[in-house]
Structure formats: C-alpha cells, structure tokens
Scaffold this active site. Structure first.
Site, mmCIF file in Angstrom:
data_model
loop_
_atom_site.group_PDB
_atom_site.id
_atom_site.type_symbol
_atom_site.label_atom_id
_atom_site.label_comp_id
_atom_site.label_asym_id
_atom_site.label_seq_id
_atom_site.Cartn_x
_atom_site.Cartn_y
_atom_site.Cartn_z
ATOM 1 N N ARG A 91 -14.445 -2.963 -5.081
ATOM 2 C CA ARG A 91 -13.334 -2.009 -5.115
ATOM 3 C C ARG A 91 -12.591 -2.110 -6.450
ATOM 4 O O ARG A 91 -12.148 -1.116 -7.011
ATOM 5 C CB ARG A 91 -12.396 -2.251 -3.938
ATOM 6 N N LYS B 6 -6.607 0.927 -6.276
ATOM 7 C CA LYS B 6 -5.503 -0.010 -6.063
ATOM 8 C C LYS B 6 -4.876 -0.263 -7.437
ATOM 9 O O LYS B 6 -5.152 -1.264 -8.096
ATOM 10 C CB LYS B 6 -6.077 -1.293 -5.450
ATOM 11 N N GLU C 63 -1.613 6.762 5.313
ATOM 12 C CA GLU C 63 -1.530 5.309 5.468
ATOM 13 C C GLU C 63 -0.084 4.899 5.202
ATOM 14 O O GLU C 63 0.785 5.749 5.057
ATOM 15 C CB GLU C 63 -2.497 4.595 4.513
HETATM 16 N N1 PLP Z 1 -3.589 0.417 1.830
HETATM 17 C C1 PLP Z 1 -2.801 -0.054 0.851
HETATM 18 C C2 PLP Z 1 -1.915 0.919 0.141
HETATM 19 C C3 PLP Z 1 -2.825 -1.418 0.518
HETATM 20 O O1 PLP Z 1 -2.050 -1.897 -0.453
HETATM 21 C C4 PLP Z 1 -3.678 -2.288 1.233
HETATM 22 C C5 PLP Z 1 -3.758 -3.698 0.900
HETATM 23 O O2 PLP Z 1 -4.515 -4.075 0.093
HETATM 24 C C6 PLP Z 1 -4.477 -1.751 2.249
HETATM 25 C C7 PLP Z 1 -4.408 -0.407 2.521
HETATM 26 C C8 PLP Z 1 -5.401 -2.621 3.034
HETATM 27 O O3 PLP Z 1 -6.575 -2.910 2.325
HETATM 28 P P1 PLP Z 1 -7.386 -4.239 2.607
HETATM 29 O O4 PLP Z 1 -7.725 -4.218 4.062
HETATM 30 O O5 PLP Z 1 -8.601 -4.116 1.762
HETATM 31 O O6 PLP Z 1 -6.506 -5.364 2.241
HETATM 32 C C1 COI Z 2 -2.944 -6.582 0.538
HETATM 33 O O1 COI Z 2 -2.947 -6.519 1.758
HETATM 34 O O2 COI Z 2 -3.716 -7.307 -0.096
HETATM 35 C C2 COI Z 2 -1.995 -5.811 -0.241
HETATM 36 O O3 COI Z 2 -2.216 -5.618 -1.381
HETATM 37 C C3 COI Z 2 -0.832 -5.314 0.470
HETATM 38 C C4 COI Z 2 0.449 -5.430 -0.262
HETATM 39 C C5 COI Z 2 0.882 -6.824 -0.548
HETATM 40 C C6 COI Z 2 0.504 -4.524 -1.442
#
Ligand code: PLP
Ligand code: COI
Length: 337
Positions: A79, A181, A217
């Site tokens: 990612r 991200k 989200e």
């Molecule tokens: N959506 C956003 C905006 C986030 O910052 C995060 C955290 O990383 C997620 C979703 C969840 O992603 P993940 O499950 O890969 O941590």
């Molecule tokens: C994560 O879950 O890793 C995130 O980045 C969420 C938040 C701290 C921005």
C-alpha cells in the site's frame, strides 16, 4: 522500563531506536538503525511546502507463547508503494520494508507490550521529500523512516461504544489524492475531527463528496455493518483507504465464521436497517459503534450502545486470536520478527 501497559492510550512514546534510509541520486541507501528521534531539514524541503509525505501503520504483537510477530506487513509495504507512486515519490521496496520493520521491532523488543496486557507495539513507517523545492514539483531526495511506540486502545472509554456524526465537511484533499495514505489527506481532515470532538462525537462518518448520499469511512478507520440476517457488509468506494484490517475481517467472516459478506455501495438512508456497526483499522482494531447522528437525527444500532454485537464480538475474537497466536492464521498473515 516502568510502563502501566494496561492503561496506555494511543499516543507517542519515544522508544530507543528507529530505522532510517535516504534516497539520493536515484537510489535508496542501505539504511540503518539510529537513536536520533529528530529530523532536521532545510526550510524549503518539499514536505514542508507541498506536503509530499505518506505513511503506514501496523502493529507487532506478543503471542501466547511469547513470540513477537507482525500482522501482514507485506500488505502495508504494497500500500505504501501505491501511496508513494501517487505522490511522485520513489517506492521503498517491499522486501526492504519488511526487513526494516523486523529490524526496528527487534531493536526495541523490550517495548513490545506483554501478552494479555491489551497493549501492542504500533509501527509507523513514513517517508517525505527532503530537498528544497520552490516550484510545484516533487523532491529529488527523500527519507524513509520507521519508529515504534507501545499503544493502547485508539478510542478512549474502554468498552464504551463510539458515537459518530455525519459532518458537513468533505475530507477530500485538493487535487484528489484519492485513497492513498498521504499527509495532505489527513491534514485536510483535522478540522473536521476537532469539530466532531468539540461537539462530543468520537469521529466523523464521511460521505462520498460527489453525491453526499453514500457512507465512506471515518477519519482513521473503515466501517463495517452487520445486517439483520447476519451478512457482513462494507462500503464499496475507491475514495476510501483500502484497510488491511477490513480485508482481513471479510476473509475471517467468510472462512472462519461461515458468514456471507458483501462490498457494496451503502446509502446513509439505509443505516437504520443494520443490526451492528463497527470501525476497523490497525489502531481501531474493531470498535463497536452505538450511534450515528446525522444533523440531529439519531440512528442507534440495536446492539452497540449497551453491549458489543454478537457478530462484531466473534469477528474481534477471531481476528485478535489470529494476531496473538491463539488461532491458526491463514498462510503468510503472521511474520515473526
Ligand atoms: N482508513 C483510514 C483513513 C485510516 O487512517 C486507517 C488506518 O490506517 C484505516 C482506514 C484502516 O486501515 P488498516 O486496517 O490498514 O490499518
Ligand atoms: C492506523 O490505524 O494505522 C492509522 O493510521 C489510524 C490513525 C492513527 C491515523
């Protein structure tokens, strides 16, 4: 080390070591572990002027048999490569990303919270453009870093369910950085988050900015719903972050719990029909949502306010069981450091 692991929140703690690699003259150097937590950059570094930066988030866990493992770091590496490409940054190779994660966790091994404490080690890889850039264009030099910090729950209040509100803000960044991200996406969301907190909500439930009718989200997590006939559904959208936790939960729902799953467009108007709602992410894990407030209209989920919904609980137990080594993981999900 004197840490009250059980009462840790989600915050920064300066640990002993971090990983650094620099990109110059078209290549990444071999990288190293350092004790220096500070980054000193030129005043005109691209990251300061044009926010050329992206990041990742994953965790290390201490398992029941006292191993230290990471959860699907290859997915974060992939990612981050997509984020880097979208921001015209040089991707940090997947194999090097995984090696660097292992190295920095090993160097800080005493900071990995004990099994059963409820805390975990958060791992934050990130990169940014470092050389001075005046015209709007990408940097030519970059730094990739990883730091780690022990963390507790992302949402305060322990078992208290989360309340979301539907904001008037769009989280879209200028020029549409899409679902990467990236720093600017998050900078543009800070005002909405502060405003939600000031009004007593835990998070925003963002809608699609094109029609403002579909659920997207929250600021730091994806969303899942459970229908009255126990189907796990989640928004289909290419403007949300493709959560690794969400993809893992969908797999767990199907393969471990025998549930039907569906990724489809979810309209705000159908929220009241769902039985359960929860936020999922590395930081959020799977946090039950009790209520969504849409401009004065309250949508309460039958489960969530008083107790965690049955399916949410099963998903949570199975996912964390896999992460902590209590339940056998699908191949490749668990990487020992
Ligand atoms: N959506 C956003 C905006 C986030 O910052 C995060 C955290 O990383 C997620 C979703 C969840 O992603 P993940 O499950 O890969 O941590
Ligand atoms: C994560 O879950 O890793 C995130 O980045 C969420 C938040 C701290 C921005």
């Amino acid at each position: 080390m004197d840490i009250d692991w059980k009462n840790l929140g989600f915050g920064y703690t300066k640990t002993d070591y971090r990983y650094v690699s620099n990109f110059k003259d078209g290549m990444w150097d071999k990288g190293s572990i350092t004790e220096d937590a500070n980054v000193v950059l030129n005043e005109c570094a691209c990251v300061f002027q044009y926010a050329q930066t992206c990041f990742e988030g994953l965790k290390a866990y201490r398992t029941a048999d006292n191993k230290v493992v990471c959860f699907r770091p290859d997915m974060n590496a992939k990612r981050m490569i997509e984020s880097a490409k979208r921001l015209e940054m040089p991707p940090f190779p997947e194999d090097r990303f995984i090696e660097a994660v292992k190295k920095v966790v090993k160097a800080n091994i005493d900071w990995v919270p004990p099994y059963g404490s409820g805390a975990t080690l958060y791992i934050r890889p990130y990169m940014f453009g470092t050389n001075p850039v005046m015209g709007v264009k990408p940097a030519t030099e970059y730094q990739f870093r990883i730091f780690v910090a022990p963390v507790g729950p992302y949402f305060k209040g322990g078992a208290k369910p989360i309340t979301l509100r539907v904001p008037d803000f769009d989280r879209a960044a200028p020029h549409g950085t899409g679902h990467v991200k990236a720093g600017l996406n998050y900078a543009m969301s800070l005002h909405a988050i502060v405003d939600a907190h000031n009004q007593g909500y835990d998070e925003n439930m963002y809608l699609d900015s094109a029609t403002r009718t579909k659920v997207e989200e929250t600021g730091g997590a994806n969303i899942i719903f459970v229908t009255k006939d126990n189907k796990v559904v989640t928004p289909k959208s290419n403007t949300i972050l493709p959560s690794i936790t969400r993809r893992s939960l969908m797999y767990v729902a199907q393969k471990y719990l025998g549930l039907e799953t569906e990724e489809r467009e979810i309209y705000k108007e159908e929220l009241a029909e769902f039985k359960e709602c929860a936020l999922c992410g590395t930081a959020a894990v799977l946090s039950p949502v009790g209520k969504v407030v849409d401009h004065g209209k309250e949508i309460c989920f039958p489960s969530g306010m008083e107790k965690v919904g049955e399916i949410t609980q099963k998903l949570y137990d199975t996912l964390t069981g896999i992460q902590m080594g209590r339940i056998e993981a699908p191949e490749g999900w668990i990487v020992e450091v």
